[in-house]
Design a protein around this motif. Structure first.
Motif, PDB file in Angstrom:
ATOM      1  N   LEU A  94      15.513   8.194  -0.052  1.00  0.00           N
ATOM      2  CA  LEU A  94      15.419   8.289  -1.650  1.00  0.00           C
ATOM      3  C   LEU A  94      16.565   9.065  -1.994  1.00  0.00           C
ATOM      4  O   LEU A  94      16.954   9.437  -3.153  1.00  0.00           O
ATOM      5  N   GLY A  95      17.426   9.814  -1.125  1.00  0.00           N
ATOM      6  CA  GLY A  95      18.650  10.561  -1.310  1.00  0.00           C
ATOM      7  C   GLY A  95      18.344  11.914  -2.266  1.00  0.00           C
ATOM      8  O   GLY A  95      19.211  12.098  -2.897  1.00  0.00           O
ATOM      9  N   ARG A  96      17.395  12.387  -1.878  1.00  0.00           N
ATOM     10  CA  ARG A  96      16.864  13.576  -2.226  1.00  0.00           C
ATOM     11  C   ARG A  96      17.455  14.734  -1.769  1.00  0.00           C
ATOM     12  O   ARG A  96      16.899  15.393  -0.551  1.00  0.00           O
ATOM     13  N   LEU A  97      18.712  15.282  -2.126  1.00  0.00           N
ATOM     14  CA  LEU A  97      19.631  16.181  -1.548  1.00  0.00           C
ATOM     15  C   LEU A  97      18.719  17.687  -1.276  1.00  0.00           C
ATOM     16  O   LEU A  97      19.206  18.568  -0.774  1.00  0.00           O
ATOM     17  N   ASN A 146       7.153  13.671  -7.277  1.00  0.00           N
ATOM     18  CA  ASN A 146       7.826  14.926  -7.039  1.00  0.00           C
ATOM     19  C   ASN A 146       7.628  14.795  -5.260  1.00  0.00           C
ATOM     20  O   ASN A 146       7.144  13.997  -4.799  1.00  0.00           O
ATOM     21  N   ASN A 147       8.595  15.849  -4.753  1.00  0.00           N
ATOM     22  CA  ASN A 147       8.641  15.845  -3.263  1.00  0.00           C
ATOM     23  C   ASN A 147       7.502  15.978  -2.428  1.00  0.00           C
ATOM     24  O   ASN A 147       7.212  15.358  -1.556  1.00  0.00           O
ATOM     25  N   ASP A 148       6.601  17.031  -3.034  1.00  0.00           N
ATOM     26  CA  ASP A 148       5.171  17.227  -2.304  1.00  0.00           C
ATOM     27  C   ASP A 148       4.216  16.190  -2.460  1.00  0.00           C
ATOM     28  O   ASP A 148       3.666  15.557  -1.529  1.00  0.00           O
ATOM     29  N   GLN A 149       4.422  15.484  -3.782  1.00  0.00           N
ATOM     30  CA  GLN A 149       3.622  14.103  -3.982  1.00  0.00           C
ATOM     31  C   GLN A 149       4.099  13.282  -2.983  1.00  0.00           C
ATOM     32  O   GLN A 149       3.237  12.160  -2.278  1.00  0.00           O
ATOM     33  N   ALA A 150       5.373  12.780  -2.963  1.00  0.00           N
ATOM     34  CA  ALA A 150       5.941  11.773  -2.121  1.00  0.00           C
ATOM     35  C   ALA A 150       5.488  11.922  -0.460  1.00  0.00           C
ATOM     36  O   ALA A 150       5.275  10.997   0.229  1.00  0.00           O
ATOM     37  N   VAL A 151       5.666  13.289  -0.152  1.00  0.00           N
ATOM     38  CA  VAL A 151       5.340  13.496   1.134  1.00  0.00           C
ATOM     39  C   VAL A 151       3.937  13.220   1.517  1.00  0.00           C
ATOM     40  O   VAL A 151       3.474  12.731   2.758  1.00  0.00           O
ATOM     41  N   ALA A 152       2.936  13.748   0.662  1.00  0.00           N
ATOM     42  CA  ALA A 152       1.642  13.161   0.764  1.00  0.00           C
ATOM     43  C   ALA A 152       1.390  11.755   0.619  1.00  0.00           C
ATOM     44  O   ALA A 152       0.470  11.516   1.826  1.00  0.00           O
ATOM     45  N   ARG A 200       5.104  15.180   8.157  1.00  0.00           N
ATOM     46  CA  ARG A 200       5.785  15.919   7.371  1.00  0.00           C
ATOM     47  C   ARG A 200       7.505  15.702   7.573  1.00  0.00           C
ATOM     48  O   ARG A 200       8.108  15.466   6.759  1.00  0.00           O
ATOM     49  N   TRP A 201       7.941  15.854   8.928  1.00  0.00           N
ATOM     50  CA  TRP A 201       9.320  15.624   9.303  1.00  0.00           C
ATOM     51  C   TRP A 201       9.627  14.170   8.771  1.00  0.00           C
ATOM     52  O   TRP A 201      10.591  14.067   8.228  1.00  0.00           O
ATOM     53  N   SER A 202       9.050  13.103   9.266  1.00  0.00           N
ATOM     54  CA  SER A 202       9.167  11.705   8.883  1.00  0.00           C
ATOM     55  C   SER A 202       9.267  11.609   7.450  1.00  0.00           C
ATOM     56  O   SER A 202      10.172  10.945   6.907  1.00  0.00           O
ATOM     57  N   SER A 239       0.881  -1.227  -0.116  1.00  0.00           N
ATOM     58  CA  SER A 239       0.078   0.041  -0.016  1.00  0.00           C
ATOM     59  C   SER A 239       0.764   1.260   0.055  1.00  0.00           C
ATOM     60  O   SER A 239       0.444   2.497  -0.265  1.00  0.00           O
ATOM     61  N   VAL A 240       2.229   1.088   0.417  1.00  0.00           N
ATOM     62  CA  VAL A 240       3.061   2.262   0.275  1.00  0.00           C
ATOM     63  C   VAL A 240       4.088   1.474  -0.751  1.00  0.00           C
ATOM     64  O   VAL A 240       4.838   0.609  -0.292  1.00  0.00           O
ATOM     65  N   ASP A 241       4.367   2.034  -1.814  1.00  0.00           N
ATOM     66  CA  ASP A 241       5.179   1.458  -3.048  1.00  0.00           C
ATOM     67  C   ASP A 241       6.377   2.294  -2.986  1.00  0.00           C
ATOM     68  O   ASP A 241       6.631   3.328  -3.587  1.00  0.00           O
ATOM     69  N   LEU A 242       7.467   1.738  -2.451  1.00  0.00           N
ATOM     70  CA  LEU A 242       8.702   2.737  -2.335  1.00  0.00           C
ATOM     71  C   LEU A 242       9.195   2.916  -3.860  1.00  0.00           C
ATOM     72  O   LEU A 242       9.713   3.946  -3.920  1.00  0.00           O
ATOM     73  N   GLU A 243       9.064   2.119  -4.911  1.00  0.00           N
ATOM     74  CA  GLU A 243       9.606   2.324  -6.093  1.00  0.00           C
ATOM     75  C   GLU A 243       8.648   3.428  -6.860  1.00  0.00           C
ATOM     76  O   GLU A 243       9.221   4.241  -7.433  1.00  0.00           O
TER      77      GLU A 243
END
Length: 141
Positions: free
Chosen positions: A80-83, A53-59, A69-71, A43-47
Motif C-alpha cells: 500500500l506504499g505506506r512509508l 488507518n494503519n492499526d485498522q488495516a493490520v487488524a 503483525r509483521w506480514s 472477505s479481504v477487500d484491498l481497496e
C-alpha cells in the motif's frame, strides 16, 4: 501491463507446494495462498484497506490465518506504499537497528517504535535503506 507480483486470482488456485518451490516455508506458503483466496472472495477487500488507518488495516489483515503483525505491516509498507510503517517484528530489521544504534541486544517492537519515531512519516524508507545496505555489505548487490 506487467505486474511485479502475481494477481490474487492466480495464487488462489495454486497449491502450497508450488509456492514453496519459490523458497517460502510451508507456513508462509499457506498464508500467501489463503490471503489470495480471501482477496478473491472479497472477505479481504484491498481497496477498503486503503481507507483504513494503519492499526485498522493490520487488524483486518491479521484475521487471515497465518498473517501476523509483521506480514500485515509489510503489506502496508510494500503493497500500500505506506512509508510511515516500519515492520518492527522483522528479525533482520531488528538486527539492522541494533547495529545502527550500537545496542547491546535486539530492540523490542516498542523500542523500535521509539527509535524510528524521529523518522516519521518515512520510517519505511529507512527500513528499505537498512535492508539494501545489509544486502550490499553481504555482496548481494
Amino acid at each position: 501491463m506487467r505486474h511485479a507480483f502475481p494477481a490474487a486470482a492466480n495464487l488462489a488456485d495454486v497449491g502450497e507446494e508450488a509456492i514453496r518451490e519459490l523458497g517460502f516455508s510451508r507456513q508462509k506458503a499457506r498464508a500467501i495462498q489463503q490471503l489470495a483466496v480471501h482477496v478473491v472472495d472479497t472477505s479481504v477487500d484491498l481497496e477498503r484497506l486503503e481507507g483504513l488507518n494503519n492499526d485498522q488495516a493490520v487488524a483486518a489483515l491479521s484475521r487471515v490465518h497465518g498473517i501476523g503483525r509483521w506480514s500485515a505491516e509489510y503489506v502496508l509498507l510494500r503493497g500500500l506504499g505506506r512509508l510511515d510503517t516500519f515492520p518492527g517484528d522483522d528479525v533482520g530489521a531488528q538486527n539492522n537497528l541494533q547495529r545502527l544504534f550500537h545496542l547491546a541486544g535486539k530492540p523490542t517492537y516498542d523500542r523500535i517504535q521509539q527509535l524510528t519515531s524521529p523518522w516519521r512519516p518515512y520510517e519505511g524508507l529507512v527500513y528499505f535503506h537498512l535492508l539494501l545496505d545489509k544486502l550490499r555489505a553481504n555482496g548481494a548487490l
